[in-house]
Write a protein that holds these residues in place. Sequence first.
Motif, PDB file in Angstrom:
ATOM      1  N   SER A  59     -11.219  -7.554   0.244  1.00 17.19           N
ATOM      2  CA  SER A  59     -11.140  -6.617  -0.877  1.00 17.19           C
ATOM      3  C   SER A  59     -10.866  -5.197  -0.381  1.00 17.19           C
ATOM      4  O   SER A  59     -10.032  -4.473  -0.947  1.00 17.19           O
ATOM      5  CB  SER A  59     -12.431  -6.650  -1.691  1.00 17.19           C
ATOM      6  N   ARG A  60     -11.539  -4.807   0.713  1.00 19.94           N
ATOM      7  CA  ARG A  60     -11.316  -3.464   1.288  1.00 19.94           C
ATOM      8  C   ARG A  60      -9.975  -3.409   2.013  1.00 19.94           C
ATOM      9  O   ARG A  60      -9.200  -2.479   1.831  1.00 19.94           O
ATOM     10  CB  ARG A  60     -12.449  -3.112   2.249  1.00 19.94           C
ATOM     11  N   GLY A  62      -7.330  -5.251   1.633  1.00 19.86           N
ATOM     12  CA  GLY A  62      -6.213  -5.344   0.703  1.00 19.86           C
ATOM     13  C   GLY A  62      -5.931  -4.027   0.002  1.00 19.86           C
ATOM     14  O   GLY A  62      -4.769  -3.636  -0.172  1.00 19.86           O
ATOM     15  N   LYS A  63      -6.981  -3.318  -0.402  1.00 21.40           N
ATOM     16  CA  LYS A  63      -6.795  -2.032  -1.071  1.00 21.40           C
ATOM     17  C   LYS A  63      -6.180  -1.005  -0.130  1.00 21.40           C
ATOM     18  O   LYS A  63      -5.304  -0.220  -0.533  1.00 21.40           O
ATOM     19  CB  LYS A  63      -8.146  -1.524  -1.601  1.00 21.40           C
ATOM     20  N   GLN A  66      -2.444  -1.907   0.277  1.00 20.51           N
ATOM     21  CA  GLN A  66      -1.687  -1.534  -0.913  1.00 20.51           C
ATOM     22  C   GLN A  66      -1.445  -0.034  -0.972  1.00 20.51           C
ATOM     23  O   GLN A  66      -0.321   0.426  -1.239  1.00 20.51           O
ATOM     24  CB  GLN A  66      -2.427  -1.976  -2.177  1.00 20.51           C
ATOM     25  N   ALA A  67      -2.493   0.749  -0.712  1.00 21.75           N
ATOM     26  CA  ALA A  67      -2.371   2.207  -0.797  1.00 21.75           C
ATOM     27  C   ALA A  67      -1.396   2.753   0.240  1.00 21.75           C
ATOM     28  O   ALA A  67      -0.585   3.639  -0.062  1.00 21.75           O
ATOM     29  CB  ALA A  67      -3.751   2.845  -0.620  1.00 21.75           C
ATOM     30  N   THR A  80       3.322  -3.568  -6.349  1.00 24.97           N
ATOM     31  CA  THR A  80       1.885  -3.838  -6.223  1.00 24.97           C
ATOM     32  C   THR A  80       1.591  -5.329  -6.307  1.00 24.97           C
ATOM     33  O   THR A  80       0.762  -5.856  -5.550  1.00 24.97           O
ATOM     34  CB  THR A  80       1.102  -3.093  -7.319  1.00 24.97           C
ATOM     35  N   LYS A  84      -0.135  -7.641  -3.379  1.00 26.65           N
ATOM     36  CA  LYS A  84      -1.357  -8.388  -3.712  1.00 26.65           C
ATOM     37  C   LYS A  84      -1.183  -9.864  -3.394  1.00 26.65           C
ATOM     38  O   LYS A  84      -2.095 -10.509  -2.873  1.00 26.65           O
ATOM     39  CB  LYS A  84      -1.707  -8.190  -5.191  1.00 26.65           C
ATOM     40  N   GLU A  87      -1.612 -10.459   0.360  1.00 29.49           N
ATOM     41  CA  GLU A  87      -2.918 -10.236   0.976  1.00 29.49           C
ATOM     42  C   GLU A  87      -3.550 -11.515   1.523  1.00 29.49           C
ATOM     43  O   GLU A  87      -4.201 -11.507   2.561  1.00 29.49           O
ATOM     44  CB  GLU A  87      -3.877  -9.599  -0.035  1.00 29.49           C
TER      45      GLU A  87
END
Length: 211
Positions: A59-60, A62-63, A66-67, A80, A84, A87
């Motif tokens: 979760s961390r 992947g974010k 993406q950023a 996006t 996703k 990931e």
Amino acid sequence: MKGILGLLRQQARGNKAAQEHSDSVFFSTAFADQGVGAAMLVPWEARAVEVGAKRLAPSRGGKLLQALWAKDKYMAHLDTDAVKRMERFFEFAQVAANRDVIRQDEYGNFMVVLLSGTIAVDRVQPWGEQLRLAETRPGDILGEMSLLDSGIRFSACTTLTECDIAVLSADAMDDMMARDPQLAASLVALLARKLSLRLRAVSARLNEHQK
């Protein structure tokens, strides 16, 4: 590279049933063409144990991915949703400072995306001089050359600080080709573009250093 993209496009155009039964091993077996035995390969699983990598929550990771890719000139071509979907093919990890994530002249089958921290890229020249090619920033990609062409590692990549990284292995790339070939084709094309630009920059750096 045209051959790789052609294979990916051909697979993408196949019917659904063929895709469901596809078992691509294009990247994970490419090292066999180089005469590289399994014992010579250094997979991420082995390197992770060696450097004491700690698992980073997807979760961390992947974010962060993406950023960072949303701000990258080339990787931003992946929307996006595409990132996703990608990931699940990555492994996310945290590595302490002063660890060799990649070593020069070894055979590896994974690439690394730096999510946080700094990694030094160094090369020992044939005459013994060590040359620092770069100090990377979050979002930079390392080791994709060996992932794409199954060649020997050109340089060493060492963490200068604690780093969060995303790792894509040859097996995971094959899995992506089988499950989501259009996504894999897009990723390979973007990696090839970024790799070409970086090789030109490294070549200029080496030529400048030799003057």
